[in-house]
Design a protein around this motif. Structure first.
Motif, PDB file in Angstrom:
ATOM      1  N   GLY A 111       6.363  72.594   6.195  1.00  0.00           N
ATOM      2  CA  GLY A 111       7.771  72.217   6.142  1.00  0.00           C
ATOM      3  C   GLY A 111       7.991  70.856   5.528  1.00  0.00           C
ATOM      4  N   SER A 112       8.457  69.922   6.355  1.00  0.00           N
ATOM      5  CA  SER A 112       8.880  68.634   5.813  1.00  0.00           C
ATOM      6  C   SER A 112       7.704  67.703   5.524  1.00  0.00           C
ATOM      7  CB  SER A 112       9.841  67.968   6.789  1.00  0.00           C
ATOM      8  OG  SER A 112       9.182  67.758   8.018  1.00  0.00           O
ATOM      9  N   THR A 113       6.480  68.079   5.899  1.00  0.00           N
ATOM     10  CA  THR A 113       5.335  67.191   5.657  1.00  0.00           C
ATOM     11  C   THR A 113       5.130  66.952   4.168  1.00  0.00           C
ATOM     12  OG1 THR A 113       4.220  67.813   7.677  1.00  0.00           O
ATOM     13  CG2 THR A 113       2.834  66.977   5.906  1.00  0.00           C
ATOM     14  N   GLY A 114       5.203  65.709   3.786  1.00  0.00           N
ATOM     15  CA  GLY A 114       4.977  65.356   2.379  1.00  0.00           C
ATOM     16  C   GLY A 114       6.028  65.902   1.446  1.00  0.00           C
ATOM     17  N   ALA A 115       7.194  66.217   1.991  1.00  0.00           N
ATOM     18  CA  ALA A 115       8.217  66.885   1.177  1.00  0.00           C
ATOM     19  C   ALA A 115       8.574  66.081  -0.073  1.00  0.00           C
ATOM     20  CB  ALA A 115       9.457  67.126   2.018  1.00  0.00           C
ATOM     21  N   HIS A 116       8.693  64.766   0.075  1.00  0.00           N
ATOM     22  CA  HIS A 116       9.116  63.955  -1.071  1.00  0.00           C
ATOM     23  C   HIS A 116       8.051  63.902  -2.142  1.00  0.00           C
ATOM     24  CE1 HIS A 116      11.483  62.475   2.329  1.00  0.00           C
ATOM     25  NE2 HIS A 116      12.443  62.466   1.428  1.00  0.00           N
ATOM     26  N   LEU A 117       6.836  63.974  -1.683  1.00  0.00           N
ATOM     27  CA  LEU A 117       5.710  63.913  -2.586  1.00  0.00           C
ATOM     28  C   LEU A 117       5.591  65.229  -3.348  1.00  0.00           C
ATOM     29  CD1 LEU A 117       3.073  62.336  -3.180  1.00  0.00           C
ATOM     30  CD2 LEU A 117       2.039  63.795  -1.450  1.00  0.00           C
ATOM     31  N   LEU A 118       5.654  66.336  -2.587  1.00  0.00           N
ATOM     32  CA  LEU A 118       5.486  67.649  -3.201  1.00  0.00           C
ATOM     33  C   LEU A 118       6.674  67.992  -4.085  1.00  0.00           C
ATOM     34  CD1 LEU A 118       4.150  69.457  -0.042  1.00  0.00           C
ATOM     35  CD2 LEU A 118       2.823  68.625  -1.988  1.00  0.00           C
ATOM     36  N   GLY A 119       7.865  67.592  -3.637  1.00  0.00           N
ATOM     37  CA  GLY A 119       9.057  67.943  -4.389  1.00  0.00           C
ATOM     38  C   GLY A 119       9.504  69.332  -4.025  1.00  0.00           C
ATOM     39  N   TYR A 120      10.351  69.875  -4.857  1.00  0.00           N
ATOM     40  CA  TYR A 120      10.839  71.234  -4.586  1.00  0.00           C
ATOM     41  C   TYR A 120      11.162  71.922  -5.894  1.00  0.00           C
ATOM     42  CZ  TYR A 120      15.193  68.576  -4.953  1.00  0.00           C
ATOM     43  OH  TYR A 120      16.188  67.742  -5.372  1.00  0.00           O
ATOM     44  N   LEU A 121      11.407  73.218  -5.755  1.00  0.00           N
ATOM     45  CA  LEU A 121      11.734  74.016  -6.932  1.00  0.00           C
ATOM     46  C   LEU A 121      13.204  74.372  -6.898  1.00  0.00           C
ATOM     47  CD1 LEU A 121       8.882  76.668  -6.830  1.00  0.00           C
ATOM     48  CD2 LEU A 121       8.896  74.490  -7.991  1.00  0.00           C
ATOM     49  N   GLN A 122      13.740  74.511  -8.060  1.00  0.00           N
ATOM     50  CA  GLN A 122      15.069  75.070  -8.165  1.00  0.00           C
ATOM     51  C   GLN A 122      15.123  75.953  -9.387  1.00  0.00           C
ATOM     52  OE1 GLN A 122      17.849  71.801  -7.975  1.00  0.00           O
ATOM     53  NE2 GLN A 122      18.456  72.391  -5.917  1.00  0.00           N
ATOM     54  N   GLU A 123      16.156  76.778  -9.385  1.00  0.00           N
ATOM     55  CA  GLU A 123      16.334  77.670 -10.518  1.00  0.00           C
ATOM     56  C   GLU A 123      16.609  76.828 -11.760  1.00  0.00           C
ATOM     57  OE1 GLU A 123      19.721  80.092  -9.952  1.00  0.00           O
ATOM     58  OE2 GLU A 123      18.923  81.680 -11.195  1.00  0.00           O
TER      59      GLU A 123
END
Lengths: 601, 363
Positions: free
Chosen positions: A163-175
């Motif tokens: 979940g939120s662990t390292g979220a800023h580092l991993l980033g995210y995907l969007q369309e």
């Protein structure tokens, strides 16, 4: 019964003319068929092939993101998506009604979405829903013959197990956005494709993205598949192995739980980051779907700015941590030596203005290591009076402030190192010497990111070797190491002060770890001047606590780890940030140092 | 009345050509609707047998006798057509079918025979060099009545197939320019009234389609587009029997009826299409030769009208498939699936054979 001679020549002549006309017409028609069948054959052949063949993309699974011990931080999970093939739509309005009903979608939103993609060819599917619930999947599967225009497909969907662990580092995907598809120079993205929009997912998108596979199938006039002609399996993207240590990361997140701030842990020898925390965090799983605009907007508008990666995008005054730079500058410029002393009475009047020390009774006479240990403001005011702002700025830059560190993440901020030139250019004003006094204790227009401070600390720890920070394991290259123009002896004197700060009941004593010689410097950034604060208190107002800093390394000799902690509104650096940093040093030592000792014994 | 010599004169060439075309038709009906029940093929085979039998019976009766009973026949058929409008069962949006159990028949097809016979009767004793106004009006009305009744069903395609018969009469009797003017005015007036009051929306769409075929691929232009793709993609030698993607994957509409020539063109290519054209031409030429050897004026008219009916229907169909004529639902005589049409065409061809058999004046 039989008639006598009847003159039929006229009618027979007319019938013959008719025959000639018919023959002429037949030849003309044949010529037309010749044109279509023989001359234009290629064109119609292609059209027939386009009719009968349909290419279906097979999404390649993204490469995994792992920590340094191969804990999976970003995984893929199968997920169902529904697409609409407009080519196969016969009655648009009816299809819209059916889809809205079947998928519990808002009809208008659905139309809007399809409209947005009207520029892509009609045979390319438009994804209208993803991450389907299992009951919806079975419902659609059961009725697929009724709706040849919709396609139900499995796609590997990004999934972040922690979940939120390292979220800023991993980033995210969007369309991928419509504009990006439209303006792409060569065909790279397909409509509805998920791409990294922040963090490592964005930085290493090309590596993580695999090569799409495809199925070529034969379809009938209603778009129903009849046979598979060929299939190219997708090639999964390459895995990314990070330098992040999952255990330390979790520990750091625990320590910062409920607070706003940042923690970076870095190996000064390689620049590899072991911990990267920005708090508050968010769960990227919640908006990995193509259809979660609301949740995403809520995060964007959250006053706590959970989406912001504070480690590289949070700009803060460095506060007293900047005294490291001041000390290095003064020593190297030979304004002082380690024995030079100044007297602290709790305040000093400079340029007709009283500047206070944080310790109102005053520190008395002290030399540089003691001034660093006690973080004495007056001592550094005196240095500020003796150093030009542009000299200070050049040392700040030398240590890496005011410029990007070069970390492999998008969106890094530069921070700000003020100088006379800067002020002239941006404020169109002259620099006042009084401002230099503020800068001397890390206030004023000076702005740094937590990562910059960690890098600065690693330069000190490395005795003058500047290194580029990185997040991928084993990436530290020789080219990224740079010896800066600062003698080791100078740095050693500052380190003495930093050692005392932690180990000799200085401001940084909260970070003390027995047997692990931690050297560090605290900082607290005043958000408002003390006078304003006092006025506020008199009126019964509430004063927000200053931001709390700690940055340091350990062990003193041959340092292995740099820890930088920022806690927003955390109070004095020694109170909040230093103990958190201490816990990080402890966690590191327990995991790494004891192990090597055991092996050594 | 029945003479052994007459039997010797039965025109086996015409019959063979017709059976040949019908057989090709059945073979391609089988290919076109392979995915559907094969009962279509069996039904068509049975219809072929029945039609052949009907033909043999029909040619036993002297065409002069048939002409003599043509008026009651004509009236009867028109009453049936009128009755259909009120009591007919709605099949595919039209009231053109008589449905008796599993059998369906289209009276408007057979009515053409009656029309041909009546016209032959009217013009049998026509001696004028040119078509008189009276002759023009009467012949137009004789054809106009069943055409109107058929168009109202509404079956525009079948209604259109009457017109070549009328044109045949005009041509043979000696057309005059002023009548052409009257026809143009009449067409414009009926066209205007028809467009605004009588034509159904789908029929208007089809006519519009001819003008702009590529506008809306799934809408009205779809059929023409798919038909052209089928024909064009067939190339010179075709994709092979049962291998046409346009027909096998059902992109082609009405594959076993109106668009069967497109199936042939796709699967056998231009050469196959040419072969069908040649067989057709031989048949039509044979019909013409009957016109030329006919014993009397009635025979000339009979044979010529039938020839015009079949030749024009074929031509219109092949023009329709490539967009040279609006898509109006006209099947190819003998080739397309459809029992009533097959029967009517066999009976009509029977009249030609009848005329040829009895071409010797002393009979």
């Amino acid at each position: 019964m039989a008639r006598i001679y009847e003159d039929l020549t006229a009618v027979i002549r007319r019938s013959k003319i008719t025959l000639y006309v018919l023959v002429g017409l037949i030849i003309l028609v044949l010529a037309f068929y010749w044109k279509i069948q023989v001359l234009d054959h290629q064109k119609y052949w292609k059209m027939a092939e386009a009719n009968r063949l349909r290419e279906l993309p097979l999404t390649a699974p993204r490469g995994l993101i792992l920590d340094r011990q191969k804990v999976i931080l970003a995984d893929n999970a199968p997920s169902f998506k529904v697409s609409l093939v407009r080519e196969a739509v016969i009655d648009y309005e009816k299809t819209m009604d059916n889809l809205a009903l079947l998928l519990h979608l808002n009809r208008e939103e659905l139309k809007k979405r399809i409209n947005r993609y009207r520029f892509i060819p009609a045979y390319e599917p438009i994804i209208i829903m993803d991450n389907l619930k299992l009951e919806d999947v079975s419902l659609i599967e059961a009725r697929k013959d009724e709706f040849p225009e919709i396609k139900l497909e499995v796609e590997p969907r990004r999934y972040y197990p922690f979940g939120s662990t390292g979220a800023h580092l991993l980033g995210y995907l969007q369309e991928v956005s419509v504009d990006e598809i439209r303006t792409q120079p060569e065909k790279r993205w397909r409509a509805g494709e998920m791409v990294g929009k922040s963090g490592l997912e964005k930085q290493y998108n090309d590596i993580l993205t695999g090569r799409e596979g495809k199925i070529l199938e034969m379809v009938d006039s209603l778009g129903r598949p009849r046979a598979e002609i060929s299939r190219t399996e997708p090639q999964p993207g390459r895995n990314l192995e990070l330098s992040i240590d999952f255990d330390l990361q979790r520990r750091a997140e625990e320590l910062l739980q409920g607070r706003e701030g940042a923690i970076v842990v870095m190996d000064p020898r390689t620049g590899e980051c072991l911990v990267w925390v920005s708090s508050p965090s968010y769960d990227p799983n919640r908006f990995i779907s193509r259809f979660s605009a609301e949740e995403w907007l809520a995060l964007v508008n959250d006053p706590g700015k959970p989406l912001e990666n504070r480690v590289i995008r949070g700009l803060y005054s460095p506060g007293s941590t900047f005294k490291i730079v001041m000390a290095l500058a003064a020593l190297n410029e030979s304004i002082i030596n380690e024995n030079s002393t100044f007297y602290c009475s709790g305040s000093v009047e400079l340029y007709k203005k009283v500047f206070n020390c944080w310790f109102q009774p005053g520190h008395g006479n002290l030399n540089l290591p003691e001034a660093i240990r006690n973080s004495c403001n007056v001592y550094f005011y005196q240095l500020g009076r003796r150093l030009a702002i542009d000299t200070i700025a050049s040392y700040a830059r030398l240590m890496g402030l005011g410029q990007k560190t070069g970390i492999d993440l998008p969106g890094e901020k530069e921070g700000l190192v003020p100088s006379t030139d800067w002020k002239k250019r941006f404020l169109r004003q002259e620099w006042y010497p009084g401002e230099t006094i503020s800068v001397a204790i890390g206030q004023g227009p000076l702005l740094v990111t937590p990562l910059q401070l960690a890098c600065l600390t690693s330069v000190v720890a490395n005795r003058g070797i500047k290194i580029r920070p990185g997040l991928v394991k084993g990436q530290g290259k020789a080219a990224d190491r740079e010896k800066i123009n600062l003698p080791e002896t100078v740095i050693e004197k500052v380190i003495e002060g930093m050692w005392r700060s932690v180990n000799s009941q200085g401001t940084g004593q909260g970070a003390y770890q027995p047997g692990f010689e931690v050297c560090g410097k605290t900082g607290s950034t005043q958000l408002i001047s003390r006078e304003t604060a006092e006025r506020l208190v008199q009126r019964g107002g509430e004063v927000k606590k200053p931001h709390s800093w700690f940055t340091g390394f350990a062990p003193r000799h041959n340092p292995e780890i740099v820890v930088t902690v920022l806690v927003e509104f955390g109070g004095m650096g020694g109170q909040t940030a230093a103990p958190i940093a201490g816990q990080m040093f402890k966690a590191y030592r327990e995991k790494y140092v004891r192990q090597t000792n055991l092996q050594g014994n | 009345m029945l003479d052994r010599r007459i039997f010797r004169e039965i025109d086996s060439v015409t019959i063979l050509l017709m059976v040949l075309i019908s057989t090709v038709g059945i073979i391609f009906v089988y290919s076109a609707i392979y995915f559907q029940a094969s009962q279509f093929v069996w039904r068509q085979i049975i219809w072929l047998m029945v039609s052949l039998l009907a033909l043999l019976v029909a040619i036993m009766i002297d065409y002069k006798f048939l002409i003599s009973i043509s008026i009651p026949l004509y009236i009867l058929m028109n009453i049936i057509l009128l009755g259909l409008l009120f009591f007919g069962k709605l099949v595919a949006n039209t009231r053109s079918w008589i449905v008796v159990g599993p059998f369906q028949a289209q009276p408007s097809e057979v009515t053409k025979i009656a029309v041909i016979l009546v016209l032959a009767r009217i013009f049998a004793d026509y001696r004028e060099d040119r078509l008189s106004f009276k002759g023009f009006v009467i012949s137009s009305l004789v054809v106009g009545l069943p055409v109107t009744l058929t168009a109202l069903q509404p079956d525009l395609g079948t209604a259109l197939t009457y017109l070549p018969i009328l044109f045949g009469v005009y041509i043979l009797a000696g057309m005059q320019k002023k009548y052409i003017l009257i026809i143009i005015i009449a067409v414009l007036v009926t066209g205007f009234i028809g467009w605004n009051y009588a034509l159904k929306d789908y029929q208007k769409k089809r006519i519009e389609t001819l003008l702009t075929p590529n506008q809306d691929p799934r809408g009205a232009g779809y059929q023409l587009r798919q038909s052209k793709i089928a024909i064009g993609s067939g190339g010179l030698t075709g994709k092979g029997y049962h291998k046409g993607t346009q027909s096998q994957l059902r992109f082609l509409p009405a594959r076993h009826t109106d668009f069967i020539m497109a199936v042939i063109a796709e699967e056998l290519g231009f050469l196959g299409l040419l072969a069908v054209f040649i067989i057709y031409f031989l048949l039509i030429y044979r019909f013409f030769s009957t016109v030329w050897v006919s014993a009397d004026r009635a025979g000339v008219y009979l044979a010529f009208m039938v020839t015009m009916m079949i030749a024009c229907q074929f031509l219109i169909n092949v023009m329709m498939l490539v967009g040279l004529f609006p898509i109006t639902g006209i099947p190819v005589p003998f080739l397309s699936y459809g029992g009533s049409s097959l029967m009517a065409n066999f009976l009509a061809a029977g009249l030609v054979i009848n005329v040829r058999m009895r071409r010797f004046r002393y009979v």
